[in-house]
Design a protein around this motif. Sequence first.
Motif, PDB file in Angstrom:
ATOM      1  N   MET A   1       0.816  -1.214   0.000  1.00 56.95           N
ATOM      2  CA  MET A   1       0.000   0.000   0.000  1.00 56.95           C
ATOM      3  C   MET A   1       0.850   1.265   0.000  1.00 56.95           C
ATOM      4  N   HIS A   2       2.002   1.195   0.666  1.00 53.04           N
ATOM      5  CA  HIS A   2       2.861   2.385   0.726  1.00 53.04           C
ATOM      6  C   HIS A   2       4.293   1.961   1.013  1.00 53.04           C
ATOM      7  N   LEU A   3       5.236   2.518   0.257  1.00 59.92           N
ATOM      8  CA  LEU A   3       6.663   2.272   0.447  1.00 59.92           C
ATOM      9  C   LEU A   3       7.362   3.613   0.589  1.00 59.92           C
ATOM     10  N   GLN A   4       8.301   3.678   1.525  1.00 55.93           N
ATOM     11  CA  GLN A   4       8.992   4.952   1.726  1.00 55.93           C
ATOM     12  C   GLN A   4      10.389   4.704   2.290  1.00 55.93           C
ATOM     13  N   PHE A   5      11.392   5.274   1.623  1.00 58.79           N
ATOM     14  CA  PHE A   5      12.759   5.189   2.119  1.00 58.79           C
ATOM     15  C   PHE A   5      12.995   6.290   3.145  1.00 58.79           C
ATOM     16  N   VAL A   6      13.613   5.914   4.266  1.00 61.56           N
ATOM     17  CA  VAL A   6      13.938   6.887   5.317  1.00 61.56           C
ATOM     18  C   VAL A   6      15.363   6.610   5.797  1.00 61.56           C
ATOM     19  N   GLN A   7      15.903   7.582   6.511  1.00 67.31           N
ATOM     20  CA  GLN A   7      17.281   7.436   6.978  1.00 67.31           C
ATOM     21  C   GLN A   7      17.403   6.338   8.031  1.00 67.31           C
ATOM     22  N   SER A   8      16.415   6.264   8.926  1.00 68.87           N
ATOM     23  CA  SER A   8      16.438   5.241   9.970  1.00 68.87           C
ATOM     24  C   SER A   8      15.008   4.962  10.424  1.00 68.87           C
ATOM     25  N   GLU A   9      14.838   3.866  11.143  1.00 67.74           N
ATOM     26  CA  GLU A   9      13.518   3.455  11.625  1.00 67.74           C
ATOM     27  C   GLU A   9      13.222   4.194  12.929  1.00 67.74           C
ATOM     28  N   SER A  10      12.739   5.422  12.808  1.00 72.76           N
ATOM     29  CA  SER A  10      12.507   6.272  13.969  1.00 72.76           C
ATOM     30  C   SER A  10      11.024   6.619  14.092  1.00 72.76           C
ATOM     31  N   THR A  11      10.688   7.205  15.228  1.00 73.55           N
ATOM     32  CA  THR A  11       9.294   7.596  15.459  1.00 73.55           C
ATOM     33  C   THR A  11       8.831   8.614  14.432  1.00 73.55           C
ATOM     34  N   PHE A  12       9.661   9.627  14.175  1.00 74.82           N
ATOM     35  CA  PHE A  12       9.253  10.677  13.238  1.00 74.82           C
ATOM     36  C   PHE A  12       9.178  10.153  11.809  1.00 74.82           C
ATOM     37  N   ALA A  13      10.029   9.174  11.474  1.00 70.19           N
ATOM     38  CA  ALA A  13       9.948   8.575  10.142  1.00 70.19           C
ATOM     39  C   ALA A  13       8.620   7.843   9.978  1.00 70.19           C
ATOM     40  N   TYR A  14       8.194   7.129  11.021  1.00 71.93           N
ATOM     41  CA  TYR A  14       6.901   6.435  10.964  1.00 71.93           C
ATOM     42  C   TYR A  14       5.742   7.429  10.986  1.00 71.93           C
ATOM     43  N   PHE A  15       5.903   8.540  11.711  1.00 66.97           N
ATOM     44  CA  PHE A  15       4.871   9.582  11.688  1.00 66.97           C
ATOM     45  C   PHE A  15       4.623  10.040  10.253  1.00 66.97           C
ATOM     46  N   ASN A  16       5.709  10.363   9.560  1.00 68.87           N
ATOM     47  CA  ASN A  16       5.606  10.890   8.205  1.00 68.87           C
ATOM     48  C   ASN A  16       5.024   9.858   7.245  1.00 68.87           C
ATOM     49  N   ALA A  17       5.508   8.595   7.347  1.00 71.53           N
ATOM     50  CA  ALA A  17       5.028   7.550   6.443  1.00 71.53           C
ATOM     51  C   ALA A  17       3.561   7.228   6.708  1.00 71.53           C
ATOM     52  N   THR A  18       3.169   7.218   7.978  1.00 67.25           N
ATOM     53  CA  THR A  18       1.774   6.917   8.321  1.00 67.25           C
ATOM     54  C   THR A  18       0.849   8.026   7.829  1.00 67.25           C
ATOM     55  N   GLN A  19       1.304   9.266   7.950  1.00 71.88           N
ATOM     56  CA  GLN A  19       0.493  10.382   7.454  1.00 71.88           C
ATOM     57  C   GLN A  19       0.250  10.252   5.953  1.00 71.88           C
ATOM     58  N   ARG A  20       1.290   9.900   5.223  1.00 74.48           N
ATOM     59  CA  ARG A  20       1.144   9.743   3.770  1.00 74.48           C
ATOM     60  C   ARG A  20       0.204   8.580   3.447  1.00 74.48           C
ATOM     61  N   TYR A  21       0.314   7.488   4.222  1.00 76.13           N
ATOM     62  CA  TYR A  21      -0.585   6.359   3.990  1.00 76.13           C
ATOM     63  C   TYR A  21      -2.034   6.777   4.220  1.00 76.13           C
ATOM     64  N   LEU A  22      -2.293   7.483   5.315  1.00 81.06           N
ATOM     65  CA  LEU A  22      -3.660   7.897   5.643  1.00 81.06           C
ATOM     66  C   LEU A  22      -4.222   8.849   4.590  1.00 81.06           C
ATOM     67  N   GLU A  23      -3.364   9.708   4.059  1.00 83.60           N
ATOM     68  CA  GLU A  23      -3.822  10.644   3.031  1.00 83.60           C
ATOM     69  C   GLU A  23      -4.202   9.924   1.745  1.00 83.60           C
ATOM     70  N   GLN A  24      -3.513   8.818   1.458  1.00 84.17           N
ATOM     71  CA  GLN A  24      -3.772   8.081   0.219  1.00 84.17           C
ATOM     72  C   GLN A  24      -4.903   7.062   0.357  1.00 84.17           C
ATOM     73  N   HIS A  25      -4.969   6.373   1.503  1.00 83.16           N
ATOM     74  CA  HIS A  25      -5.883   5.232   1.623  1.00 83.16           C
ATOM     75  C   HIS A  25      -6.905   5.360   2.749  1.00 83.16           C
ATOM     76  N   GLY A  26      -6.770   6.351   3.579  1.00 85.44           N
ATOM     77  CA  GLY A  26      -7.691   6.467   4.698  1.00 85.44           C
ATOM     78  C   GLY A  26      -7.237   5.643   5.896  1.00 85.44           C
ATOM     79  N   LYS A  27      -8.026   5.689   6.939  1.00 88.82           N
ATOM     80  CA  LYS A  27      -7.662   5.031   8.192  1.00 88.82           C
ATOM     81  C   LYS A  27      -8.087   3.563   8.188  1.00 88.82           C
ATOM     82  N   PRO A  28      -7.153   2.628   8.441  1.00 88.36           N
ATOM     83  CA  PRO A  28      -7.525   1.208   8.529  1.00 88.36           C
ATOM     84  C   PRO A  28      -8.161   0.919   9.891  1.00 88.36           C
ATOM     85  N   ILE A  29      -8.733  -0.255  10.017  1.00 87.03           N
ATOM     86  CA  ILE A  29      -9.291  -0.635  11.320  1.00 87.03           C
ATOM     87  C   ILE A  29      -8.165  -0.822  12.336  1.00 87.03           C
TER      88      ILE A  29
END
Length: 233
Positions: free
Chosen positions: A175-203
């Motif tokens: 559903m969503h792929l994103q390269f980031v510098q490291s597996e951090s909280t802020f990296a997941y914040f950004n990737a999750t925001q992009r996922y929600l904008e594209q596909h909406g909120k999952p259960i």
Amino acid sequence: MVLHIMSDKELSRLEVLRDLSAGRLTVSAAAELMGLERRQVQRLAKAYQAQGATALISKKRGQPSNRQMPETLKSQTLAIIRERYADFGPTLAAEKLREVHDITIGRETLRLWMLEAGLWADRQKRRGRVYQPRYRRECVGELVQVDGSEHWWFEDRGPQCTLLVFIDDATSRLMHLQFVQSESTFAYFNATQRYLEQHGKPIAFYTDKHAVFRVNKAAGLHGDGMTQFGRAL
């Protein structure tokens, strides 16, 4: 004073022989009770009269079995297994010992030796923990798996980085792929925001035990038990 230990079978025969000697039983009746031939009963009765109860005690008790393997052979065999066949089971190890080293040992004997030496585990110990399977969800967006993988994705053309992946559980679709510098909280914040904008909120999101998603330190369990990522959701 010598202490003689008798088995239940020998004690039972002693009672029968006492009754036979006292005339309370015939030889035929004694033979039937002990499951022996008349000649065997007569021989036992004669020995009992001469030596007493000790005549009924097996002379082999406490003696090594005639079939017992020499201790040197056992030590040699286990040394070979440790050196060359440590990951073999008893059956295959017995075959290799016979074919390669000209050592013939029964599989069951070898299994007991290996158990005793810690080179083999019985079936119960080898059997791993059984986990209940987690079945896939039925609908798209019902459950989304989130994970990160650190790798040299661009080989020598760029620095090592992490690929964050959002996978739909029902269809295995990326559903969503994103390269980031490291597996951090802020990296997941950004990737999750992009996922929600594209596909909406999952259960629900399904994640691993990374510190971004779970409180893994005992000292942190005294709070609400949630990470920053969990609070944001």
